[in-house]
Design a protein around this motif. Structure first.
Motif, PDB file in Angstrom:
ATOM      1  N   UNK A   1      -6.917 -14.232   5.189  1.00  0.00           N
ATOM      2  CA  UNK A   1      -7.165 -15.598   4.730  1.00  0.00           C
ATOM      3  C   UNK A   1      -8.646 -15.962   4.656  1.00  0.00           C
ATOM      4  N   UNK A   2      -9.431 -15.065   4.114  1.00  0.00           N
ATOM      5  CA  UNK A   2     -10.847 -15.354   3.884  1.00  0.00           C
ATOM      6  C   UNK A   2     -11.731 -15.179   5.111  1.00  0.00           C
ATOM      7  N   UNK A   3     -11.123 -14.923   6.257  1.00  0.00           N
ATOM      8  CA  UNK A   3     -11.894 -14.737   7.500  1.00  0.00           C
ATOM      9  C   UNK A   3     -12.375 -13.281   7.549  1.00  0.00           C
ATOM     10  N   UNK A   4     -13.568 -13.039   8.090  1.00  0.00           N
ATOM     11  CA  UNK A   4     -13.999 -11.642   8.279  1.00  0.00           C
ATOM     12  C   UNK A   4     -13.440 -11.171   9.622  1.00  0.00           C
ATOM     13  N   UNK A   5     -12.499 -10.268   9.542  1.00  0.00           N
ATOM     14  CA  UNK A   5     -11.858  -9.749  10.758  1.00  0.00           C
ATOM     15  C   UNK A   5     -12.229  -8.280  10.853  1.00  0.00           C
ATOM     16  N   UNK A   6     -13.081  -7.959  11.808  1.00  0.00           N
ATOM     17  CA  UNK A   6     -13.502  -6.556  11.901  1.00  0.00           C
ATOM     18  C   UNK A   6     -12.346  -5.721  12.469  1.00  0.00           C
ATOM     19  N   UNK A   7     -12.470  -4.415  12.330  1.00  0.00           N
ATOM     20  CA  UNK A   7     -11.345  -3.542  12.707  1.00  0.00           C
ATOM     21  C   UNK A   7     -10.997  -3.636  14.193  1.00  0.00           C
ATOM     22  N   UNK A   8     -11.984  -3.961  15.011  1.00  0.00           N
ATOM     23  CA  UNK A   8     -11.684  -4.055  16.447  1.00  0.00           C
ATOM     24  C   UNK A   8     -11.154  -5.444  16.809  1.00  0.00           C
ATOM     25  N   UNK A   9     -10.816  -6.212  15.783  1.00  0.00           N
ATOM     26  CA  UNK A   9     -10.304  -7.559  16.020  1.00  0.00           C
ATOM     27  C   UNK A   9      -8.930  -7.782  15.389  1.00  0.00           C
ATOM     28  N   UNK A  10      -8.380  -6.765  14.721  1.00  0.00           N
ATOM     29  CA  UNK A  10      -7.087  -6.988  14.049  1.00  0.00           C
ATOM     30  C   UNK A  10      -6.002  -7.297  15.070  1.00  0.00           C
ATOM     31  N   UNK A  11      -5.109  -8.177  14.673  1.00  0.00           N
ATOM     32  CA  UNK A  11      -4.062  -8.626  15.593  1.00  0.00           C
ATOM     33  C   UNK A  11      -2.742  -8.750  14.863  1.00  0.00           C
ATOM     34  N   UNK A  12      -1.715  -8.950  15.648  1.00  0.00           N
ATOM     35  CA  UNK A  12      -0.369  -9.104  15.088  1.00  0.00           C
ATOM     36  C   UNK A  12      -0.334 -10.208  14.034  1.00  0.00           C
ATOM     37  N   UNK A  13      -1.048 -11.313  14.288  1.00  0.00           N
ATOM     38  CA  UNK A  13      -0.951 -12.452  13.367  1.00  0.00           C
ATOM     39  C   UNK A  13      -1.365 -12.065  11.940  1.00  0.00           C
ATOM     40  N   UNK A  14      -2.216 -11.071  11.810  1.00  0.00           N
ATOM     41  CA  UNK A  14      -2.627 -10.655  10.463  1.00  0.00           C
ATOM     42  C   UNK A  14      -1.526  -9.873   9.745  1.00  0.00           C
ATOM     43  N   UNK A  15      -0.534  -9.454  10.485  1.00  0.00           N
ATOM     44  CA  UNK A  15       0.537  -8.631   9.887  1.00  0.00           C
ATOM     45  C   UNK A  15       1.927  -9.246  10.045  1.00  0.00           C
ATOM     46  N   UNK A  16       1.969 -10.429  10.687  1.00  0.00           N
ATOM     47  CA  UNK A  16       3.283 -11.055  10.876  1.00  0.00           C
ATOM     48  C   UNK A  16       3.942 -11.347   9.522  1.00  0.00           C
ATOM     49  N   UNK A  17       3.138 -11.746   8.542  1.00  0.00           N
ATOM     50  CA  UNK A  17       3.683 -12.014   7.195  1.00  0.00           C
ATOM     51  C   UNK A  17       4.332 -10.768   6.607  1.00  0.00           C
ATOM     52  N   UNK A  18       3.714  -9.627   6.878  1.00  0.00           N
ATOM     53  CA  UNK A  18       4.281  -8.361   6.396  1.00  0.00           C
ATOM     54  C   UNK A  18       5.609  -8.063   7.104  1.00  0.00           C
ATOM     55  N   UNK A  19       5.622  -8.312   8.399  1.00  0.00           N
ATOM     56  CA  UNK A  19       6.860  -8.045   9.160  1.00  0.00           C
ATOM     57  C   UNK A  19       7.984  -8.944   8.627  1.00  0.00           C
ATOM     58  N   UNK A  20       7.627 -10.206   8.378  1.00  0.00           N
ATOM     59  CA  UNK A  20       8.633 -11.150   7.856  1.00  0.00           C
ATOM     60  C   UNK A  20       9.125 -10.702   6.476  1.00  0.00           C
ATOM     61  N   UNK A  21       8.185 -10.234   5.680  1.00  0.00           N
ATOM     62  CA  UNK A  21       8.562  -9.759   4.335  1.00  0.00           C
ATOM     63  C   UNK A  21       9.494  -8.541   4.454  1.00  0.00           C
ATOM     64  N   UNK A  22       9.171  -7.645   5.364  1.00  0.00           N
ATOM     65  CA  UNK A  22      10.034  -6.466   5.570  1.00  0.00           C
ATOM     66  C   UNK A  22      11.439  -6.909   5.982  1.00  0.00           C
ATOM     67  N   UNK A  23      11.471  -7.920   6.851  1.00  0.00           N
ATOM     68  CA  UNK A  23      12.774  -8.440   7.306  1.00  0.00           C
ATOM     69  C   UNK A  23      13.569  -8.943   6.103  1.00  0.00           C
ATOM     70  N   UNK A  24      12.894  -9.717   5.263  1.00  0.00           N
ATOM     71  CA  UNK A  24      13.564 -10.251   4.051  1.00  0.00           C
ATOM     72  C   UNK A  24      14.086  -9.125   3.159  1.00  0.00           C
ATOM     73  N   UNK A  25      13.288  -8.072   3.068  1.00  0.00           N
ATOM     74  CA  UNK A  25      13.658  -6.957   2.196  1.00  0.00           C
ATOM     75  C   UNK A  25      14.677  -6.018   2.853  1.00  0.00           C
ATOM     76  N   UNK A  26      14.874  -6.206   4.154  1.00  0.00           N
ATOM     77  CA  UNK A  26      15.801  -5.333   4.886  1.00  0.00           C
ATOM     78  C   UNK A  26      15.250  -3.924   5.047  1.00  0.00           C
ATOM     79  N   UNK A  27      13.931  -3.820   5.220  1.00  0.00           N
ATOM     80  CA  UNK A  27      13.321  -2.486   5.338  1.00  0.00           C
ATOM     81  C   UNK A  27      12.479  -2.385   6.620  1.00  0.00           C
ATOM     82  N   UNK A  28      12.146  -1.162   6.989  1.00  0.00           N
ATOM     83  CA  UNK A  28      11.273  -0.920   8.128  1.00  0.00           C
ATOM     84  C   UNK A  28       9.813  -0.856   7.687  1.00  0.00           C
ATOM     85  N   UNK A  29       8.944  -0.818   8.689  1.00  0.00           N
ATOM     86  CA  UNK A  29       7.504  -0.788   8.395  1.00  0.00           C
ATOM     87  C   UNK A  29       6.837   0.345   9.177  1.00  0.00           C
TER      88      UNK A  29
END
Ligand SMILES: C[C@H](O)[C@H](O)[C@@H](O)C(=O)CO
Ligand SMILES: [Mn+2]
Length: 420
Positions: free
Chosen positions: A103-131
């Protein structure tokens, strides 16, 4: 069309039955195959850390500038949904850490967190697939010297260890939420353009960093670790820290998955031959199915002998539950959706062909020392009416048969990709 497919299938079914192969059982067995679709073919391994991110360094390269590449996470998802609509069987999605929602924030690699990927997890859930997931140890200023987890600069090494820890934590949470283990693969480009002196020093550091980064143990139902070796990368030709021997040793010692990327060996080596060798010592493997042309070029997979041996080895030995099948190609010179669909279908075809083999008879012939008969039977199998079974399988799965997906992709290009 579907009448023709059914007619052709009925004849093919009889022909296969005549050699002792049950086509219905083979199609049913295809449900054991799940292919992990690598997200990075959508945008040429750029990711979304910054609006203009492109692949740089790491010894890997995309070539081509075909229009329509994904420019946002939403584009990637839209493209993957289109791809999956044109594929039979089951898929998962395989993400790199640079594909988070920042979301436009500079997130360095040593700062990545679940919140940056929760949308992906939710999308996977919708699609009925694993990640599945990958730390991204390239295309970063702290990888510019050629060493990440094996860096002799302690600050840099710690930075990447932290990235590994965070990516594994994200993976475990994704697996937990989705109810299917997330494979976290670690590939680092670390190596040297010219002849180094202290090969051992770098390898000792890589082992230390992996031990530190993987110190937290997660339940196997949530996540599984994999490590990926390589012969060499562009600009890092003289030594690769994470060589095949290094990672086979590491995977065996720690009983984690060894990732076999069939672009990562000497061109005369046969990746399919490695499967039964490594599986003597580890519980499981990850595959990166690709098509190297003269080097690790990551061309789109086609149905060639190399892919066939990989699939055949897995099916012949009933290794389906021990092998996680992923793809790893990125061709920026052609329609990227077409690349996915053609490449994934090619891999799936190889598995279906393997499932249509009278393996027991072939083994019996081999054990009887009848090597001419073995050769002849293998040759005859090549021209059995496989396409009729494949088309029928696609028909049953509700996806285009034969070349029917081409026009669908052309339509998507006209309506979606050309407008990006
Ligand atoms: C982007 C991938 O992770 C990368 O291609 C890696 O898996 C690899 O194969 C590097 O050559
Ligand atoms: Mn790979």
């Amino acid at each position: 069309m579907s009448e023709l497919v059914k007619k052709a299938y009925e004849i093919a079914k009889e022909q296969y039955a005549a050699i002792g192969v049950d086509t219905e059982a083979a199609m049913k067995k295809m449900s054991e195959l799940t292919i992990s679709l690598h997200c990075w073919q959508t945008d040429d391994v750029g990711g979304f850390e910054t609006p203009d991110a492109t692949l740089s360094g790491g010894g890997i390269q995309t070539t081509g500038n075909y229009p329509g590449k994904a420019k946002s996470v939403a584009d990637v998802r839209q493209d993957l949904e289109k791809v999956m609509s044109l594929l039979p069987g089951k898929q998962r999605v395989n993400l790199h850490a640079i594909y988070g929602e920042f979301h436009g924030e500079i997130v360095d690699r040593d700062q990545v967190e679940l919140k940056h990927f929760q949308g992906w997890i939710d999308w996977c859930k919708e699609q009925g697939i694993g990640m599945d997931f990958n730390g991204t140890f390239f295309a970063h200023p702290k990888a510019a010297e050629g060493f990440t987890l094996s860096s002799k600069n302690e600050e840099i090494r710690q930075f990447w260890v932290e990235h590994l820890k965070r990516c594994r934590a994200i993976s475990a949470e994704a697996g937990k939420q989705l109810g299917t283990p997330c494979v976290h693969n670690t590939w680092v480009p670390d190596g040297s353009k010219d002849t180094p002196i202290d090969r051992n020093g770098y390898r000792t550091l890589l082992q230390k960093s992996l031990d530190e980064g993987m110190a937290t143990k997660y339940p196997k139902e949530y996540m599984k670790d994999a490590v990926e070796s390589k012969t060499f990368g562009i600009g890092l030709e003289s030594m690769t820290v994470g060589s095949n021997e290094f990672y086979v040793g590491y995977a065996v010692k720690n009983n984690i998955l060894m990732c076999i990327d069939n672009g990562h060996y000497h061109p005369t080596e046969i990746a399919g031959d490695k499967i039964s060798a490594v599986l003597q010592y580890v519980d499981g493997l990850l595959l990166h199915v690709t098509r190297p042309v003269r080097w690790d070029s990551d061309h789109v997979v086609t149905l060639n002998e190399e892919i066939q041996l990989i699939a055949s080895e897995i099916v012949r030995n009933d290794f389906m539950s021990r092998v996680n099948v992923g793809l790893d190609f990125f061709d920026a010179s052609i329609n990227r959706i077409g690349a996915y669909v053609t490449g994934t279908r090619a891999a799936q075809k190889a598995f279906l062909i393997a499932m249509l083999e009278p393996t027991k008879d072939l083994v019996a012939v081999e054990e009887a020392g009848k090597n001419f008969e073995r050769l002849a039977m293998l040759e005859e199998l090549k021209t059995m009416p496989f396409a009729a079974v494949w088309d029928y399988y696609c028909l049953q799965e509700g996806v285009p048969t034969g070349a029917g997906y081409i026009s669908e992709i052309q339509k998507y290009e006209e309506e979606v990709l050309s407008k990006r």
